[in-house]
Design an enzyme around this catalytic site. Structure first.
Site, PDB file in Angstrom:
ATOM      1  N   ILE A 151      -0.530   2.110   9.927  1.00  0.00           N
ATOM      2  CA  ILE A 151      -0.832   1.929   8.916  1.00  0.00           C
ATOM      3  C   ILE A 151      -2.316   2.444   8.292  1.00  0.00           C
ATOM      4  O   ILE A 151      -3.009   2.369   8.540  1.00  0.00           O
ATOM      5  CB  ILE A 151      -1.243   0.553   9.562  1.00  0.00           C
ATOM      6  CG1 ILE A 151      -2.023  -0.319  10.318  1.00  0.00           C
ATOM      7  CG2 ILE A 151       0.371  -1.302   9.417  1.00  0.00           C
ATOM      8  CD1 ILE A 151      -2.639  -1.574  10.866  1.00  0.00           C
ATOM      9  N   ASP A 152      -2.216   2.021   6.903  1.00  0.00           N
ATOM     10  CA  ASP A 152      -3.328   2.734   5.611  1.00  0.00           C
ATOM     11  C   ASP A 152      -4.674   2.054   6.369  1.00  0.00           C
ATOM     12  O   ASP A 152      -4.787   0.859   7.230  1.00  0.00           O
ATOM     13  CB  ASP A 152      -3.020   1.909   5.025  1.00  0.00           C
ATOM     14  CG  ASP A 152      -1.908   2.474   4.011  1.00  0.00           C
ATOM     15  OD1 ASP A 152      -1.515   3.708   4.203  1.00  0.00           O
ATOM     16  OD2 ASP A 152      -1.457   2.379   2.928  1.00  0.00           O
ATOM     17  N   LYS A 153      -6.039   2.853   6.554  1.00  0.00           N
ATOM     18  CA  LYS A 153      -7.027   2.810   7.160  1.00  0.00           C
ATOM     19  C   LYS A 153      -7.451   1.396   6.083  1.00  0.00           C
ATOM     20  O   LYS A 153      -7.912  -0.236   7.011  1.00  0.00           O
ATOM     21  CB  LYS A 153      -8.208   3.978   6.156  1.00  0.00           C
ATOM     22  CG  LYS A 153      -9.605   3.430   5.835  1.00  0.00           C
ATOM     23  CD  LYS A 153     -10.539   3.932   5.041  1.00  0.00           C
ATOM     24  CE  LYS A 153     -11.851   3.610   5.519  1.00  0.00           C
ATOM     25  NZ  LYS A 153     -12.872   5.065   5.121  1.00  0.00           N
TER      26      LYS A 153
END
Length: 341
Positions: A151-153
């Site tokens: 998942i994105d930062k």
């Protein structure tokens, strides 16, 4: 297929040898090896072939799709294990579940999943290497050991990581299947600008790298990768006699493409609050808000997206595991402020 060195190919340590029989003649090299070596996934075998660790008739073959012939002697040699790069770092992680096969963590916003350009240290992988030691699956490669999905930062929430190659292979198959034939389920909570006129719907598009900004993704008419998001409005915010200021939406992934939910929400005209990449055009909305909501929204410095539900079949036991993560403090505070608007 005749195995000339081991009674049980799943138990080999460093070398595996076999002779191609009529049933496997004409098949791809990686497929033949994967069918007879239970201990390694096909992805791992492909990597070993490309690294020159597989021979056919005594000659190295570095193309996984190489077609074998009846009578070909095949040999696979596992390389000596390398020191882990990146190294482990004592970074606190919230462990939701862990056994000898896998680990489920609740990733905070701001933590990058794996090392890459500009983020060579301080990632979830660094934390996992420190926490798990040498037990992480090697399929993902040196920089992404055990990583099955990400998942994105600046997205918070649940993530499963494989600790063994067997677990990695089983989990990867489920994610590739997108839950069509099994219990895999991924659900995200998203706070978006405005609200769709319908209460639920499906976004079905192709996604590819943006031609104007290669760091971003975009909906494209041709090529790209198929992406499907199912959404449902859970709550609308704002005056009853006015168009909704914002809404809480549940997004369920049928596919898992880079930035999928962020791009899809923008595509239907409702970008995530705080998403500077895909919702920058909505920044002016903040200035028109009344206090204290104006301050709360203005201070929210990430996309308002939380991976709150993750369910899958345990790749070894076969048991269905289901995990839910509560909203992190910043998301919960933003939600409360919108509810009180």
């Amino acid at each position: 297929m005749t195995d000339n060195s081991h009674e049980d190919p799943a138990e080999f340590d460093t070398d595996f040898r076999l002779t191609v029989d009529a049933a496997d003649a004409g098949k791809r090299l990686d497929a033949v090896l994967a069918a007879h070596i239970d201990a390694l996934s096909r992805n791992r075998i492909q990597s070993l072939i490309r690294s020159g660790d597989v021979t056919v008739g005594g000659a190295k073959v570095v193309e996984p799709k190489f077609r074998v012939n009846e009578g070909d002697p095949l040999a696979l040699s596992l390389p000596e294990p390398e020191d882990p790069e990146p190294s482990g770092e004592d970074i606190p992680i919230a462990v939701v579940f862990e056994d000898e096969h896998l680990i489920v963590v609740d990733k905070p916003a701001g933590l990058v999943v794996h090392p890459g350009a500009g983020n060579w240290t301080g990632t979830l992988v660094n934390a996992l290497i420190h926490h798990c030691g040498d037990s992480l699956s090697g399929i993902g490669g040196v920089r992404r050991p055990g990583i099955v999905h990400r998942i994105d930062k600046d997205t918070s929430g649940l993530l499963v990581v494989a600790k063994t190659d067997q677990a990695h292979q089983g989990l990867a198959a489920q994610f590739a299947d997108h839950g069509r034939t099994g219990p895999l389920e991924r659900s995200y909570a998203a706070l978006v600008w405005g609200a769709p006129s319908n209460l639920k719907g499906t976004i079905d598009t192709n996604l590819a790298r943006s031609q104007s900004n290669r760091q971003k993704m975009a909906v494209v008419k041709t090529s790209g990768r198929h992406a499907v998001t199912h959404w449902q409005v859970r709550e609308r915010f704002g005056a009853a006699d006015q168009p909704a200021l914002a809404s809480l939406m549940e997004c369920r992934l049928e596919t898992g493409r880079t930035h999928q939910i962020r791009v899809h929400m923008t595509h239907i005209g409702h970008p995530l609050i705080g998403d500077d990449d895909y919702g920058s055009g909505f920044k002016t909305k903040i200035n028109r808000l009344d206090e204290p909501l104006k301050t709360v929204v203005g201070a929210f410095d990430r996309q308002a997206l939380h991976a709150g539900l993750l369910a899958f079949e345990h790749p070894v036991s076969g048991k269905t595991l289901r995990f839910e993560s509560p909203y992190p403090a910043d998301f919960a505070n933003l939600l409360l402020s919108l509810q009180n608007f």
